[in-house]
Enzyme design. Structure first.
Site, PDB file in Angstrom:
ATOM      1  N   GLY A   1       0.840  -1.192   0.000  1.00  0.00           N
ATOM      2  CA  GLY A   1       0.000   0.000   0.000  1.00  0.00           C
ATOM      3  C   GLY A   1       0.870   1.236   0.000  1.00  0.00           C
TER       4      GLY A   1
ATOM      5  CG  PHE B   1      -7.659  -0.796  -1.795  1.00  0.00           C
ATOM      6  CD1 PHE B   1      -8.624  -1.680  -1.337  1.00  0.00           C
ATOM      7  CD2 PHE B   1      -6.526  -0.603  -1.026  1.00  0.00           C
ATOM      8  CE1 PHE B   1      -8.471  -2.353  -0.126  1.00  0.00           C
ATOM      9  CE2 PHE B   1      -6.360  -1.274   0.191  1.00  0.00           C
ATOM     10  CZ  PHE B   1      -7.335  -2.144   0.634  1.00  0.00           C
ATOM     11  CB  ILE B   2      -8.369  -0.959  -8.991  1.00  0.00           C
ATOM     12  CG1 ILE B   2      -7.088  -1.678  -8.548  1.00  0.00           C
ATOM     13  CG2 ILE B   2      -8.157  -0.203 -10.306  1.00  0.00           C
ATOM     14  CD1 ILE B   2      -5.946  -0.770  -8.162  1.00  0.00           C
TER      15      ILE B   2
ATOM     16  CD  GLU C   1      -4.180   9.812  -6.855  1.00  0.00           C
ATOM     17  OE1 GLU C   1      -4.826   9.082  -6.077  1.00  0.00           O
ATOM     18  OE2 GLU C   1      -3.254   9.374  -7.581  1.00  0.00           O
ATOM     19  NE  ARG C   2       0.453  11.878  -2.454  1.00  0.00           N
ATOM     20  CZ  ARG C   2       1.664  11.372  -2.290  1.00  0.00           C
ATOM     21  NH1 ARG C   2       2.731  12.149  -2.427  1.00  0.00           N
ATOM     22  NH2 ARG C   2       1.818  10.092  -1.989  1.00  0.00           N
TER      23      ARG C   2
ATOM     24  NE  ARG D   1     -34.089  19.540  15.631  1.00  0.00           N
ATOM     25  CZ  ARG D   1     -34.920  18.511  15.654  1.00  0.00           C
ATOM     26  NH1 ARG D   1     -35.840  18.376  14.703  1.00  0.00           N
ATOM     27  NH2 ARG D   1     -34.832  17.624  16.624  1.00  0.00           N
TER      28      ARG D   1
ATOM     29  N   GLY E   1     -27.346  16.354  15.425  1.00  0.00           N
ATOM     30  CA  GLY E   1     -27.816  15.453  16.473  1.00  0.00           C
ATOM     31  C   GLY E   1     -28.187  14.100  15.900  1.00  0.00           C
TER      32      GLY E   1
ATOM     33  CB  THR F   1      -1.738   7.201   5.005  1.00  0.00           C
ATOM     34  OG1 THR F   1      -0.314   7.113   5.220  1.00  0.00           O
ATOM     35  CG2 THR F   1      -2.233   5.922   4.351  1.00  0.00           C
TER      36      THR F   1
END
Length: 394
Positions: free
Chosen positions: A144, A169-170, A257-258, A283, A354, A380
């Site tokens: 990873g 994870f593609i 990408e980042r 509310r 809530g 990550t």
């Protein structure tokens, strides 16, 4: 006597990186997203979004905003891609935004940057038109964050390469026509980052197996695949970029990408903030709107400040990127900060709602689930911190 200056909180000045043309594009994309995509958000959580989204966005020119005109793009600057990433948040579907971003910012760019003219015509041009769908294969079951540990092999055999391995994870993996695949071509390479090569592999070749759709915490509208490659034969012309330099090619891809991921995080945070702000005004509790209580006002003040800091970091870094710099440290900071802020904001918005925030009906919990991926995908938080720390010679 001069007029007394008073703050005008209703004005929204355009940031200096955006022109009137960018704002017109923003309005055009927003109208499309709200009219044609947003109404399906709930449905696509159950079914994943359909392929016609790519074709429709290709027809409208939205998949090639910053891509060269000779391949069907609009020839715009990098800021146009930021506009798309931001406005896709109005779809209320993180999975949809992710699937589109894989096409526009993770797979087409390396083909245009490193591909041959034939590869650009065969894959980039139809992808920009929405006629072909692409995916990116980096992560493996045992590799990873440690990209250098990739085990998928591509072995030279005459004028062909034989590829074996697996990817997980593609995103777009079950619908893609081709994959930009990271492989190891030289197992004896001395440096840990040498010996990797990118390939453009059609997904209908013998030996390519889409093993299963993976079930996820969030991003349900996108398909995420576990893929297997068993003795897949490709011609030498399938090599993307330089043989043995694939790691450096993919590190370049990850910067774009980042940065786009950071912009998407900010946009997602702003969306859930706006929806929660409206809720707080409507509310009623203890005889008045919950937004009128100091504790709630301060929550919004904190969230707004966090969102704005992340936005300014993204925009300033994008300005440097557009003007020819390669600011890896700041891109990493933007990705780390924006991803964290987005999750914090979404979590606080659940709290303000809530019990309603915990219910699917309001869509706030889905936003939190979708945004949570940004602290993992494309690097990550821990890897981002390592990149930043090492950039100071530590």
């Amino acid at each position: 006597m001069p007029d007394v200056l008073k703050p005008d909180f209703a004005t929204r000045r355009t940031h200096f990186i955006f022109t009137d043309e960018h704002e017109q594009l923003r309005e055009s994309i927003r109208r499309f997203v709200i009219k044609e995509l947003q109404p399906h958000a709930e449905e696509w959580e159950e079914t994943t979004f359909p392929d016609w989204v790519f074709r429709r966005m290709g027809e409208l020119g939205f998949l090639g905003l910053d891509k060269p005109e000779e391949y069907g793009g609009q020839g715009g600057d990098y800021y146009t891609s930021l506009v798309l990433a931001e406005e896709m948040a109005h779809s209320h579907s993180g999975g949809l935004s992710m699937g589109v971003a894989v096409q526009t910012d993770m797979t087409i760019p390396p083909i245009l940057a490193f591909g041959t003219e034939e590869q650009k015509q065969e894959w980039a041009a139809p992808a920009i038109a929405g006629e072909k769908i692409l995916c990116l294969g980096i992560t493996e079951p045992d590799a990873g964050s440690d990209v250098a540990a990739i085990k998928t092999r591509a072995v030279s055999d005459g004028e062909e390469y034989v590829i074996s391995g697996s990817k997980t994870f593609i995103t777009n993996g079950h619908r893609a026509d081709a994959i930009v695949l990271v492989t190891k071509t030289d197992a004896e390479a001395g440096a840990p980052h040498d010996g990797f090569t990118l390939f453009l592999v059609p997904m209908d070749l013998p030996g390519v197996t889409r093993e299963k759709k993976l079930e996820k915490l969030g991003m349900h509208a996108s398909d995420t695949a576990l893929l297997a490659f068993q003795d897949v034969r490709v011609p030498a012309s399938a090599v993307l970029g330089q043989i043995g330099k694939g790691f450096y090619h993919i590190m370049w891809e990850l910067q774009g990408e980042r940065l786009i991921g950071a912009a998407s995080s900010v946009a997602g945070a702003q969306q859930v903030f706006d929806r929660t702000l409206q809720y707080a005004k409507e509310r009623v509790a203890f005889g008045r709107p919950i937004g009128s209580f100091q504790v709630t006002r301060h929550k919004f003040a904190e969230m707004a400040t966090k969102i704005e800091t992340a936005r300014q970091l993204v925009y300033t870094t994008a300005w440097r990127f557009q003007n020819g710099e390669y600011p890896v440290r700041e891109i990493t900071m933007a990705k780390l900060h924006a991803a964290r802020i987005a999750v914090e904001v979404a979590d606080e918005c659940i709290q303000i709602h809530g019990g309603n925030g915990y219910m699917k009906e309001y869509g706030i919990e889905r936003t939190w689930r979708d945004l949570r991926l940004n602290r993992i995908g494309a690097g990550t938080d821990e890897i981002m911190l390592e990149v930043i720390g090492r950039s100071y010679g530590l």
